[in-house]
Design an enzyme around this catalytic site. Structure first.
Site, PDB file in Angstrom:
ATOM      1  N   LYS A 765       0.816  -1.213   0.000  1.00  0.00           N
ATOM      2  CA  LYS A 765       0.000   0.000   0.000  1.00  0.00           C
ATOM      3  C   LYS A 765       0.849   1.262   0.000  1.00  0.00           C
ATOM      4  CE  LYS A 765      -3.669  -2.042   2.875  1.00  0.00           C
ATOM      5  NZ  LYS A 765      -4.392  -1.879   4.160  1.00  0.00           N
ATOM      6  N   CYS A 766       0.206   2.365  -0.404  1.00  0.00           N
ATOM      7  CA  CYS A 766       0.770   3.685  -0.174  1.00  0.00           C
ATOM      8  C   CYS A 766       0.671   3.984   1.330  1.00  0.00           C
ATOM      9  CB  CYS A 766      -0.001   4.759  -0.934  1.00  0.00           C
ATOM     10  SG  CYS A 766       0.034   4.614  -2.728  1.00  0.00           S
ATOM     11  N   PRO A 767       1.664   4.635   1.960  1.00  0.00           N
ATOM     12  CA  PRO A 767       2.878   5.192   1.371  1.00  0.00           C
ATOM     13  C   PRO A 767       4.071   4.254   1.421  1.00  0.00           C
ATOM     14  CG  PRO A 767       2.730   5.919   3.627  1.00  0.00           C
ATOM     15  CD  PRO A 767       1.526   5.024   3.383  1.00  0.00           C
TER      16      PRO A 767
END
Length: 827
Positions: A765-767
């Site tokens: 996932k981001c970040p």
């Protein structure tokens, strides 16, 4: 450099004593311990804010969880209460009125989530106000922020003649179970639940969890349960909720809700809040996968014991004796009010009596009078409705005249609830940071025109009108027959307030049709648009069709042409007022429009967690002063975990399990001597002796937690000065057990070309995908190439942009088999 233990503890005690002088003395009050601790903690945070030891952004995130929202006006706060199913006693309504009188601007505002909001509260008065509310059994906890918001239900629950059963006790039980639960404290985004017992008051299709009462047979026994919809919501991108279950037994309700919230917490996007609601997760994974995850989560919770949902007795309440008033029996205004605002209950001889509130507002005197009316003539219960009105149940017919007389004295006797003249709106630019236009000003004008010569008949009652000051739909414009959302546009070279016009929206308990955007017109032409659309429907409808059906038949193009003349304004010299928003005398501007607090840009995750550690440490100091040694130890542990999570961000890692987090921190940070090795003893002590039983242990743990925090802050400061996330040698390795890990992720390995390396970040996932990419690049020589595999969507959009901003060269971004390959040259 870390402070010595003596100096550090001394400074903590000085700050704690200062906070203690300003804190609310809640010990003497009949307030639950957990609520008392929250009020004390809030007072302590205000003191830290006053002393400049916590920034506005960090304090903002803290107060949102307590239901305190910053206004557009500097220094002013909005306090939002949490009233499950909108229900309160007369005493509680009086307490809210007292709050408005003492701390606010004297107005109570009813929201579309059946809450009451109090605006223009100075932050220095909030703790005292929270104390007053707590004494009345009212909380603001988790009314804002990334939590489970107020749980709504049909305001007629328990009295509606057509309901399957009373859903209010189930709404209350769900509220109690999820409030202050660890699971719900830091969700990806806000989460909304509703209960409906009849045809449509619950608005299930626009909620994260929408529950409709249903009964099935088990032999001769009637078994209560709910049909379950999930993933609905409005906002800028409205989604209709999707079917999850035909039937869940009522005694499994809490388990089902916990399973769905757990899925959201685990898989929701905590990086990009614009795509963080459950509706976006349902879109991303699809209902088949969501159902699979639900079955897994539901099974995991099978061994858990849940509270028994208490059902009230069904006896009619005892109504006080009163003197009927027949003075208004032949008054046309009374007759209209009686026909429009009162409905018979399923209990023989009793009625629900609705009070129309213009803009959802009532003043202190009106609120206290309503509380007294409910106490004198009914059962002492008042409900807020999703249409921003109030309702008093359990009113007998011979009390109508007396109630009307008292309502007339306070100007709350107007007819017209739940029909065309009952208009909903959000606060708009008057107080909201996101507001573009003054939606309240528009609705005031619409109400004035409704009351002055605009002819309404019974066949128009089903038409709903709603307005929002921005696209976010807090005024629910998407589900209105005629909806408006605020915007801005230059016309004749001048920036002017505008509204986008939506037509044909409607919602029931089973389905929703979102309104269609037809045109965008200047704000001052919005009332004319409403009248033209309604008049056109009145004259051209066929065979009793509804407004929604009429819009479907005529279509968008027809209405766009119908309203086309309203797109223009005369030159500003001829009509300067046309360029000014409703309720304002000043030139229209967007300059004071702030960043939204619940939907704003994501702040630095490391800073967030450092701030969390500081808060926990400060609360630990207060507990130590009170000789609450167990609480001191818990706050110290919380601070250590938050510090650990802060630095583990640099490894692209996040954990739901506290012990897993601490052990990984010990191996990757302490053992590598990024912070002092002595802190291994502290972490080991939490495992070997979980309880903090004496003053010596409590003081030691708190002191060590403080020193660890200082060292973590020093590491953070070095990262900022070095402009690097890399705090240790290595770091490109995929870490098992982290929330962001995925079976598809692998250790980055060089390709056959020694100058080209690759890293597989599919499923990350981001970040954290950006963190891992950045760390890998920092270990490479200038001129070397890194190939990064990224998921489609936010990862493919955000990572290249961030890497480019770091000064590296993005060579290419190509789509391959449903994902993306990013090629970067290290600079």
């Amino acid at each position: 450099m870390p402070r010595c233990g003596i100096c550090y503890t001394f400074s903590l005690y000085n700050l704690a004593n200062s906070a203690k002088r300003n804190a609310v003395d809640t010990k003497a009050l009949d307030i639950p311990d957990e609520v008392r601790r929250e009020i004390d903690a809030f007072a302590a945070e205000v003191e830290r804010l006053n002393r400049g030891e916590v920034g506005d952004d960090d304090f903002k995130r803290f107060r949102l969880q307590q239901g305190i929202y910053g206004q557009r006006q500097d220094g002013e706060q909005m306090v939002r209460t949490k009233l499950p199913a909108g229900k309160m006693t007369s005493d509680q309504l009086e307490s809210l009125a007292d709050f408005a009188e003492k701390y606010s601007h004297g107005i109570l505002h009813v929201t579309t989530r059946q809450d009451i909001q109090l605006h223009y509260v100075n932050i220095q008065n909030v703790s005292r106000g929270l104390e007053d509310l707590a004494q009345a059994g009212i909380t603001t906890r988790e009314a804002c922020g990334n939590t489970v918001r107020n749980i709504t239900a049909c305001h007629k629950a328990g009295t509606c003649p057509t309901e399957v059963f009373d859903v209010a006790p189930y709404a209350l039980a769900t509220y109690k179970y999820l409030l202050r639960k660890d699971l719900t404290q830091n969700l990806p985004r806000k989460f909304k639940i509703t209960f409906g017992g009849c045809s449509g008051c619950g608005l299930a299709p626009i909620h994260d969890i929408g529950l409709k009462a249903t009964v099935t047979k088990n032999g001769d026994e009637d078994v209560r349960g709910f049909r379950v919809l999930i993933g609905g919501g409005l906002g800028s991108f409205p989604h209709a909720a999707k079917h999850l279950l035909d039937f869940i037994r009522a005694d499994n309700l809490l388990r089902m809700c916990e399973a769905i919230v757990s899925i959201f917490d685990k898989y929701g996007d905590k990086r990009n809040r614009n795509k963080a609601r459950l509706k976006f997760l349902v879109d991303k994974l699809g209902m088949e996968k969501i159902k699979e995850l639900y079955e897994e989560e539901y099974a995991v919770l099978s061994a858990k014991t849940y509270p028994v949902i208490e059902l009230p007795d069904e006896d009619d309440p005892k109504i006080p004796e009163y003197h009927p008033n027949n003075e208004y029996d032949s008054d046309p205004e009374f007759i209209l009010w009686k026909n429009r605002n009162i409905e018979a209950q399923k209990q023989n001889g009793f009625h629900n009596l609705q009070i129309k509130l213009i803009l959802g507002d009532l003043n202190v005197s009106q609120a206290k009078t309503l509380a007294n009316i409910a106490r004198k003539y009914a059962a002492g219960i008042v409900l807020c409705t999703v249409n921003q009105n109030m309702m008093i149940p359990w009113v007998k017919e011979d009390a109508f005249g007396a109630v009307f007389a008292e309502l007339k004295n306070i100007n709350l006797h107007k007819a017209g609830t739940e029909e065309i003249r009952d208009i909903t709106c959000c606060p708009g630019s008057e107080t909201c940071n996101l507001g573009i236009t003054a939606s309240r000003g528009l609705v005031q004008q619409l109400n004035a025109e409704m009351e002055n010569g605009f002819e309404t008949t019974k066949d128009l009652d089903h038409i709903s009108i709603k307005a929002s000051g921005c696209p976010n739909s807090c005024g629910q414009h998407h589900i209105a027959s005629i909806g408006f959302h605020g915007g801005a546009k230059k016309i004749n070279g001048i920036l002017a307030p505008h509204y986008e016009v939506f037509l044909g929206g409607r919602v029931s308990e089973d389905e929703v049709v979102f309104g269609t955007s037809v045109t965008k017109i200047p704000a001052k032409n919005a009332p004319a648009a409403m009248k033209i659309a309604v008049e056109d429907y009145k004259t051209k409808k066929q065979n009793g069709e509804t407004f929604g059906e009429y819009f479907d038949r005529q279509g968008k193009v027809y209405f766009r042409e119908l309203l086309k003349p309203l797109k223009d304004l005369p030159a500003i010299e001829k009509s300067p007022d046309s360029y000014i928003d409703y309720g304002s005398a000043e030139k229209f501007s967007l300059e004071d429009r702030g960043q939204g607090e619940c939907a704003g840009a994501v702040t630095d995750m490391i800073t967030d967690r450092i701030a969390e550690a500081e808060r926990a440490l400060f609360q630990g100091k207060l507990s130590l002063e009170k000789s609450s040694f167990h609480e001191t130890g818990e706050h110290a542990k919380h601070s250590v975990i938050a510090s650990a999570r802060a630095l583990l961000v640099t490894e692209g890692m996040d954990f739901n399990d506290d012990w897993e987090c601490l052990k990984k921190f010990q191996s990757l940070v302490i053992d590598m001597e990024i912070v002092s090795a002595k802190f291994a003893k502290l972490i080991d002590s939490f495992e070997s002796a979980p309880e903090t039983k004496d003053d010596k242990t409590a003081a030691w743990r708190l002191n060590e937690a403080g020193q660890l925090l200082e060292e973590c802050k020093a590491v953070q400061k070095k990262m900022q000065s070095d402009k690097s996330l890399r705090i240790r040698v290595g770091g490109g390795e995929q870490k098992a057990g982290a929330v962001t890990s995925s079976p598809s992720s692998s250790t980055p390995t060089p390709s056959s070309d020694g100058n080209v390396q690759s890293i597989d970040l599919l499923g990350v996932k981001c970040p954290f995908n950006y963190v891992k990419t950045k760390i890998k690049l920092e270990a490479m020589a200038s001129g070397n190439i890194l190939e990064v595999l990224l998921d489609a969507g936010d990862p493919a959009e955000n990572v290249p942009r961030s890497i480019k901003n770091d000064g590296h060269k993005v060579v290419s971004l190509t789509e391959e088999n449903g994902h993306y390959k990013l090629t970067v040259e290290k600079v």
